[in-house]
Design a protein around this motif. Structure first.
Motif, PDB file in Angstrom:
ATOM      1  N   ARG A   1       4.802   3.025  -6.755  1.00 53.63           N
ATOM      2  CA  ARG A   1       3.837   4.132  -6.918  1.00 53.63           C
ATOM      3  C   ARG A   1       2.541   3.610  -7.532  1.00 53.63           C
ATOM      4  NH1 ARG A   1       3.190   9.285  -4.855  1.00 53.63           N
ATOM      5  NH2 ARG A   1       1.003   9.214  -5.332  1.00 53.63           N
ATOM      6  N   GLU A   2       2.708   2.734  -8.541  1.00 58.06           N
ATOM      7  CA  GLU A   2       1.535   2.127  -9.189  1.00 58.06           C
ATOM      8  C   GLU A   2       0.680   1.397  -8.149  1.00 58.06           C
ATOM      9  OE1 GLU A   2       2.027  -1.149 -12.229  1.00 58.06           O
ATOM     10  OE2 GLU A   2       3.178   0.477 -13.153  1.00 58.06           O
ATOM     11  N   GLN A   3       1.366   0.624  -7.295  1.00 58.75           N
ATOM     12  CA  GLN A   3       0.630  -0.148  -6.292  1.00 58.75           C
ATOM     13  C   GLN A   3      -0.039   0.765  -5.272  1.00 58.75           C
ATOM     14  OE1 GLN A   3       3.154  -3.196  -4.593  1.00 58.75           O
ATOM     15  NE2 GLN A   3       2.906  -4.475  -6.414  1.00 58.75           N
ATOM     16  N   GLN A   4       0.667   1.812  -4.903  1.00 57.21           N
ATOM     17  CA  GLN A   4       0.110   2.746  -3.916  1.00 57.21           C
ATOM     18  C   GLN A   4      -1.137   3.438  -4.497  1.00 57.21           C
ATOM     19  OE1 GLN A   4       2.937   5.381  -2.068  1.00 57.21           O
ATOM     20  NE2 GLN A   4       1.400   6.920  -1.615  1.00 57.21           N
ATOM     21  N   ASP A   5      -1.028   3.883  -5.755  1.00 53.95           N
ATOM     22  CA  ASP A   5      -2.168   4.549  -6.390  1.00 53.95           C
ATOM     23  C   ASP A   5      -3.360   3.598  -6.487  1.00 53.95           C
ATOM     24  OD1 ASP A   5      -0.647   6.793  -6.598  1.00 53.95           O
ATOM     25  OD2 ASP A   5      -0.209   6.592  -8.737  1.00 53.95           O
TER      26      ASP A   5
ATOM     27  N   GLY B   1      32.148  -5.519  -4.624  1.00 55.58           N
ATOM     28  CA  GLY B   1      30.924  -5.539  -5.426  1.00 55.58           C
ATOM     29  C   GLY B   1      30.037  -4.330  -5.237  1.00 55.58           C
ATOM     30  N   GLN B   2      30.634  -3.165  -4.894  1.00 59.89           N
ATOM     31  CA  GLN B   2      29.824  -1.946  -4.787  1.00 59.89           C
ATOM     32  C   GLN B   2      29.187  -1.671  -6.151  1.00 59.89           C
ATOM     33  OE1 GLN B   2      29.370  -0.064  -1.859  1.00 59.89           O
ATOM     34  NE2 GLN B   2      30.666  -1.455  -0.690  1.00 59.89           N
ATOM     35  N   VAL B   3      27.949  -1.278  -6.142  1.00 59.94           N
ATOM     36  CA  VAL B   3      27.186  -1.091  -7.390  1.00 59.94           C
ATOM     37  C   VAL B   3      27.327   0.360  -7.857  1.00 59.94           C
ATOM     38  CG1 VAL B   3      24.853  -1.202  -8.383  1.00 59.94           C
ATOM     39  CG2 VAL B   3      25.575  -2.897  -6.675  1.00 59.94           C
ATOM     40  N   PRO B   4      27.635   0.554  -9.158  1.00 62.40           N
ATOM     41  CA  PRO B   4      27.796   1.933  -9.640  1.00 62.40           C
ATOM     42  C   PRO B   4      26.535   2.770  -9.428  1.00 62.40           C
ATOM     43  CG  PRO B   4      28.449   0.340 -11.318  1.00 62.40           C
ATOM     44  CD  PRO B   4      27.843  -0.437 -10.207  1.00 62.40           C
ATOM     45  N   GLU B   5      26.765   4.063  -9.215  1.00 59.60           N
ATOM     46  CA  GLU B   5      25.691   4.990  -8.887  1.00 59.60           C
ATOM     47  C   GLU B   5      24.588   4.999  -9.961  1.00 59.60           C
ATOM     48  OE1 GLU B   5      26.224   5.886  -5.857  1.00 59.60           O
ATOM     49  OE2 GLU B   5      24.364   7.040  -5.756  1.00 59.60           O
ATOM     50  N   GLU B   6      25.005   4.977 -11.230  1.00 62.70           N
ATOM     51  CA  GLU B   6      23.985   5.088 -12.280  1.00 62.70           C
ATOM     52  C   GLU B   6      23.122   3.821 -12.341  1.00 62.70           C
ATOM     53  OE1 GLU B   6      27.220   5.424 -12.656  1.00 62.70           O
ATOM     54  OE2 GLU B   6      27.995   4.111 -14.224  1.00 62.70           O
ATOM     55  N   VAL B   7      23.711   2.687 -11.967  1.00 59.45           N
ATOM     56  CA  VAL B   7      22.912   1.452 -11.930  1.00 59.45           C
ATOM     57  C   VAL B   7      21.888   1.560 -10.782  1.00 59.45           C
ATOM     58  CG1 VAL B   7      23.027  -1.049 -11.560  1.00 59.45           C
ATOM     59  CG2 VAL B   7      24.804   0.104 -12.912  1.00 59.45           C
ATOM     60  N   LYS B   8      22.360   2.065  -9.650  1.00 60.12           N
ATOM     61  CA  LYS B   8      21.438   2.239  -8.502  1.00 60.12           C
ATOM     62  C   LYS B   8      20.302   3.179  -8.882  1.00 60.12           C
ATOM     63  CE  LYS B   8      25.052   2.391  -5.084  1.00 60.12           C
ATOM     64  NZ  LYS B   8      25.567   3.150  -3.973  1.00 60.12           N
ATOM     65  N   ASP B   9      20.652   4.274  -9.555  1.00 57.20           N
ATOM     66  CA  ASP B   9      19.632   5.248  -9.958  1.00 57.20           C
ATOM     67  C   ASP B   9      18.561   4.591 -10.817  1.00 57.20           C
ATOM     68  OD1 ASP B   9      20.526   7.575  -8.742  1.00 57.20           O
ATOM     69  OD2 ASP B   9      21.960   8.011 -10.340  1.00 57.20           O
TER      70      ASP B   9
ATOM     71  N   LEU C   1      16.432   2.189  -8.814  1.00 56.21           N
ATOM     72  CA  LEU C   1      15.518   2.883  -7.892  1.00 56.21           C
ATOM     73  C   LEU C   1      14.311   3.439  -8.647  1.00 56.21           C
ATOM     74  CD1 LEU C   1      15.178   3.693  -4.888  1.00 56.21           C
ATOM     75  CD2 LEU C   1      16.130   5.922  -5.495  1.00 56.21           C
ATOM     76  N   GLN C   2      14.575   3.985  -9.816  1.00 52.21           N
ATOM     77  CA  GLN C   2      13.465   4.550 -10.616  1.00 52.21           C
ATOM     78  C   GLN C   2      12.439   3.485 -10.964  1.00 52.21           C
ATOM     79  OE1 GLN C   2      13.966   6.808 -14.107  1.00 52.21           O
ATOM     80  NE2 GLN C   2      15.229   8.369 -13.126  1.00 52.21           N
ATOM     81  N   LYS C   3      12.944   2.317 -11.414  1.00 48.74           N
ATOM     82  CA  LYS C   3      12.024   1.228 -11.791  1.00 48.74           C
ATOM     83  C   LYS C   3      11.214   0.755 -10.587  1.00 48.74           C
ATOM     84  CE  LYS C   3      13.222  -2.282 -14.607  1.00 48.74           C
ATOM     85  NZ  LYS C   3      14.119  -3.291 -15.236  1.00 48.74           N
TER      86      LYS C   3
ATOM     87  N   ALA D   1       0.840  -1.208   0.000  1.00 49.91           N
ATOM     88  CA  ALA D   1       0.000   0.000   0.000  1.00 49.91           C
ATOM     89  C   ALA D   1       0.868   1.249   0.000  1.00 49.91           C
ATOM     90  CB  ALA D   1      -0.904   0.002   1.232  1.00 49.91           C
ATOM     91  N   GLN D   2       2.101   1.065   0.416  1.00 56.09           N
ATOM     92  CA  GLN D   2       2.997   2.212   0.592  1.00 56.09           C
ATOM     93  C   GLN D   2       4.379   1.640   0.847  1.00 56.09           C
ATOM     94  OE1 GLN D   2       4.202   3.442   3.903  1.00 56.09           O
ATOM     95  NE2 GLN D   2       4.999   5.299   2.979  1.00 56.09           N
ATOM     96  N   ALA D   3       5.436   2.400   0.514  1.00 55.79           N
ATOM     97  CA  ALA D   3       6.774   1.891   0.833  1.00 55.79           C
ATOM     98  C   ALA D   3       7.808   3.005   0.756  1.00 55.79           C
ATOM     99  CB  ALA D   3       7.175   0.782  -0.142  1.00 55.79           C
ATOM    100  N   TYR D   4       8.905   2.785   1.444  1.00 57.01           N
ATOM    101  CA  TYR D   4      10.070   3.674   1.358  1.00 57.01           C
ATOM    102  C   TYR D   4      11.157   2.912   0.627  1.00 57.01           C
ATOM    103  CZ  TYR D   4       7.557   5.925   5.150  1.00 57.01           C
ATOM    104  OH  TYR D   4       6.589   6.526   5.904  1.00 57.01           O
ATOM    105  N   SER D   5      11.859   3.608  -0.255  1.00 61.21           N
ATOM    106  CA  SER D   5      12.934   2.918  -0.973  1.00 61.21           C
ATOM    107  C   SER D   5      14.151   3.819  -1.093  1.00 61.21           C
ATOM    108  CB  SER D   5      12.446   2.476  -2.351  1.00 61.21           C
ATOM    109  OG  SER D   5      11.762   3.526  -2.989  1.00 61.21           O
ATOM    110  N   PHE D   6      15.299   3.172  -1.013  1.00 59.53           N
ATOM    111  CA  PHE D   6      16.561   3.912  -0.927  1.00 59.53           C
ATOM    112  C   PHE D   6      17.605   3.270  -1.826  1.00 59.53           C
ATOM    113  CE2 PHE D   6      14.410   3.447   3.150  1.00 59.53           C
ATOM    114  CZ  PHE D   6      14.149   4.776   3.477  1.00 59.53           C
ATOM    115  N   LYS D   7      18.524   4.123  -2.288  1.00 58.90           N
ATOM    116  CA  LYS D   7      19.736   3.588  -2.905  1.00 58.90           C
ATOM    117  C   LYS D   7      20.664   3.224  -1.762  1.00 58.90           C
ATOM    118  CE  LYS D   7      20.687   7.245  -5.404  1.00 58.90           C
ATOM    119  NZ  LYS D   7      21.474   8.164  -6.234  1.00 58.90           N
TER     120      LYS D   7
END
Ligand code: 5AD
Ligand code: SF4
Length: 464
Positions: A389-393, A370-378, A381-383, A350-356
Motif C-alpha cells: 500500500r505504501e508503495q502504491q500510494d 508444513g501448512q502454515v497456521p491461519e494466524e501466521v498467514k494473517d 498478509l497484513q505486513k 505500483a500495484q499488487a494483489y496478495s493472498f493468503k
C-alpha cells in the motif's frame, strides 16, 4: 421441475428473452461472459439487469478464491428462490453454472442443486445454444465439462458486442501447463492453447472499427502465446502486438497475465520499441524466497525475477509493475517471508494483489506438509499489504504534477465528470463532457485521492 422457456430458433431470434449473467473472478471470465452473451444473442436473448426479469441466468464462476464451491452453492440457493418465484408467475428460467467451479465440481453441483439446468466448463460455451435446446427438451440437466477437441473460438460468432468506453478485452490464449503447486487453473482451463493470429487480428480489426482504442490481450499465460501465423510460422506475443499496433491500428495495448519464465527477449525489447504497449506490466512473482518458489514449482528464482525487471526497465524506464503474492504457502518460514518483503522493497510495485495461501483440492500443495497456521498467514498478509500500500500510494503521489494521456471510459461519480485510465492503469477523474468517453486526451494530474487521481484537461487530444 419448473417449466423451461421454449427456445426460439435463430430465425425467430427477434423474440426478446432476458439473460442475466453473474460474473465472478478474472478478466478472462468477464470476456467469457460477454462471449456467452454473444453466442445467445441469435436465440433472442438480451442482457437484463435483474435476475427476476431473466429467462436465463448464468452464474460464471471462479475457482481461484477460497471456499469457491461454497460461495457458488450459497448463490445458487438465492437463484433457486428467483427461479421458483418466476415459476409461480408462469415463467420458466434456465439456470446455468459456467466457469471453473462448473468444470471442477460439475457432478457435485447437479447432485446438490438439482434445480440447475446446465453446467458448462470454460471450453464449451460455444455449445450453449445446443445445451439450451437440450435443456428445454430434456427433463434433466445438461452437463458439458469435457475438453472438446474443437476449439471454442472457431465456433463463436465473429460479431461481438463492443463495450462502450473505448477499451476491450480479447482472449488470445487459454490454459496453462505450468502446474504451480497451489493452482487449479491447469485442471479447470486445461492445456495451454493459442488462437491463430488471423482470428485475433480479425477480432481486433472489428473492435477498432467500432472505436476501440485500447485492447487488453488475455490469457492465463498470455506471454506464452504461440499462435499460428498466416505465413505458417509461429508468432510470439511481441510479433502479435507489433501487428496489432502497426497493421490494425490499436492505439493502446496491454496483456495479462504473464509468467516470468515466458518473458522472452523479443517481448522485453517490444516494451522499448512499441509505443502502443502501455508501460504497465502485471508480472506475478508470488514469493521472494527461492525455497518457496521451488516448492511452488514456479521455475525461476527471486534473482531471475529481479534481473528480468532490470532488463524490462532498461528497455522502458517508466515501466510500472504489478504482481501477485501468496503468503503462507506450505513450508514458508518467517525468513522466507522476509525475503518476499525484501523483494518488494527492491523491485517497487505500483500495484499488487496478495493472498493468503488456501488449499485447493487436487493441487499438490493442498496435501503438502508444513501448512502454515491461519494466524501466521494473517499477520504476514497484513505486513505485506501495508508495504504494498505504501508503495502504491508513493507511486500515485509521484504522478501528481505530471501530464498523462487518459483513455476516458465512462462518466465519473460526480455530475459533469468523466473518468478513465492513465497508461499506468490508474483511475483518473476530470471535469469534462461526455463526448470524451471513448477518447484519449492529455490530462494534468493535480490531485491524489485514496484510490484515484484528479486531473484537468489540457485541451489536447492525446496520443496514447
Ligand atoms: N491460494 C492463494 N492464492 C492463490 N492464487 C492462486 N491459487 C491460490 C491459492 N490456492 C493467486 C495467485 C495467482 C492469483 C490469480 O491468485 O497469486 O497469481
Ligand atoms: Fe496457475 Fe498461473 Fe501457475 Fe499456470 S502459471 S499454474 S495459471 S499460477
Amino acid at each position: 421441475m419448473s417449466p423451461l422457456p421454449c427456445v426460439p430458433s435463430a430465425q425467430s431470434g427477434k423474440q426478446a428473452r432476458g439473460l442475466h449473467v453473474i460474473t465472478w473472478g478474472c478478466q478472462m471470465n468477464v470476456y467469457d461472459s460477454a462471449r456467452m452473451t454473444d453466442v445467445l444473442r441469435p436465440l433472442g436473448y438480451r442482457a437484463v439487469d435483474a435476475p427476476d426479469d431473466a429467462d436465463m441466468i448464468i452464474l460464471n464462476t471462479c475457482h481461484i478464491r477460497d471456499r469457491a464451491a461454497e460461495k457458488v452453492f450459497s448463490e445458487l440457493g438465492r437463484l433457486r428462490l428467483v427461479k421458483e418465484a418466476r415459476a409461480q408467475a408462469g415463467h420458466g428460467t434456465v439456470l446455468a453454472v459456467a466457469g471453473c467451479v462448473a468444470q471442477a465440481e460439475g457432478r457435485e453441483i447437479l447432485a446438490r442443486a438439482p434445480y440447475v439446468d446446465i453446467v458448462l466448463g470454460p471450453q464449451t460455451y460455444h455449445r450453449l445454444p445446443e445445451m439450451v435446446a437440450r435443456a428445454a427438451r430434456a427433463a434433466g440437466a445438461v452437463i458439458e465439462t469435457d475438453f472438446p477437441v474443437e476449439q471454442k473460438f472457431d465456433f463463436l460468432p465473429p460479431e461481438r458486442e463492443v463495450p462502450a468506453g473505448g477499451a476491450a478485452f480479447l482472449t488470445i490464449q487459454e490454459g496453462c501447463d505450468k502446474f504451480c503447486s497451489f493452482c487449479v487453473v491447469p485442471y479447470t482451463r486445461g492445456a495451454e492453447a493459442s488462437r491463430p493470429v488471423a482470428a485475433v487480428l480479425e477480432e481486433a480489426r472489428r473492435l477498432v472499427a467500432h472505436g476501440v482504442k485500447e485492447i487488453t490481450l488475455l490469457g492465463q499465460n498470455v506471454n506464452a502465446y504461440h499462435g499460428e501465423g498466416p505465413d505458417g510460422a509461429i508468432w510470439g506475443l511481441a510479433r502479435l502486438t507489433a501487428e496489432l499496433a502497426d497493421g490494425i491500428g490499436v492505439e493502446r495495448i496491454r496483456y495479462t497475465t504473464s509468467h516470468p519464465r515466458d518473458m522472452d527477449g523479443d517481448l522485453i525489447a517490444a516494451h522499448g520499441d512499441q509505443p502502443a504497449l502501455m508501460p504497465f506490466l502485471h508480472l506475478p512473482v508470488q514469493s521472494g524466497s527461492d525455497r518457496v518458489l521451488a516448492a511452488m514449482n514456479r521455475g525461476h528464482t527471486a534473482q531471475e525475477y529481479r534481473d528480468l525487471v532490470t532488463r524490462l526497465r532498461a528497455a522502458r524506464p517508466d515501466l510500472a509493475l504489478s504482481s501477485d503474492f501468496i503468503v503462507g504457502h506450505p513450508g514458508e518460514t518467517e525468513d522466507d517471508f522476509e525475503q518476499t518483503m525484501q523483494l518488494i522493497r527492491d523491485v517497487g510495485f505500483a500495484q499488487a494483489y496478495s493472498f493468503k495461501y488456501s488449499p485447493r483440492p487436487g493441487t499438490p500443495a493442498s496435501g503438502a506438509g508444513g501448512q502454515v497456521p491461519e494466524e501466521v498467514k494473517d499477520a504476514r498478509l497484513q505486513k505485506l499489504q501495508a508495504l504494498l500500500r505504501e508503495q502504491q500510494d508513493a507511486f500515485n503521489a509521484a504522478t501528481v504534477g505530471q501530464r498523462v494521456s487518459v483513455l476516458f471510459t465512462g462518466r465519473g461519480r460526480k455530475p459533469g465528470q468523466v473518468s478513465g485510465k492513465s497508461p499506468y492503469l490508474q483511475a483518473v477523474h476530470v471535469d469534462g463532457p461526455d463526448s470524451l468517453i471513448g477518447q484519449v486526451a492529455e490530462v494534468d494530474i493535480v490531485k491524489l485521492y485514496t484510490n484515484s487521481l484528479g486531473g484537468v484537461l489540457t485541451g489536447e487530444t492525446g496520443k496514447a
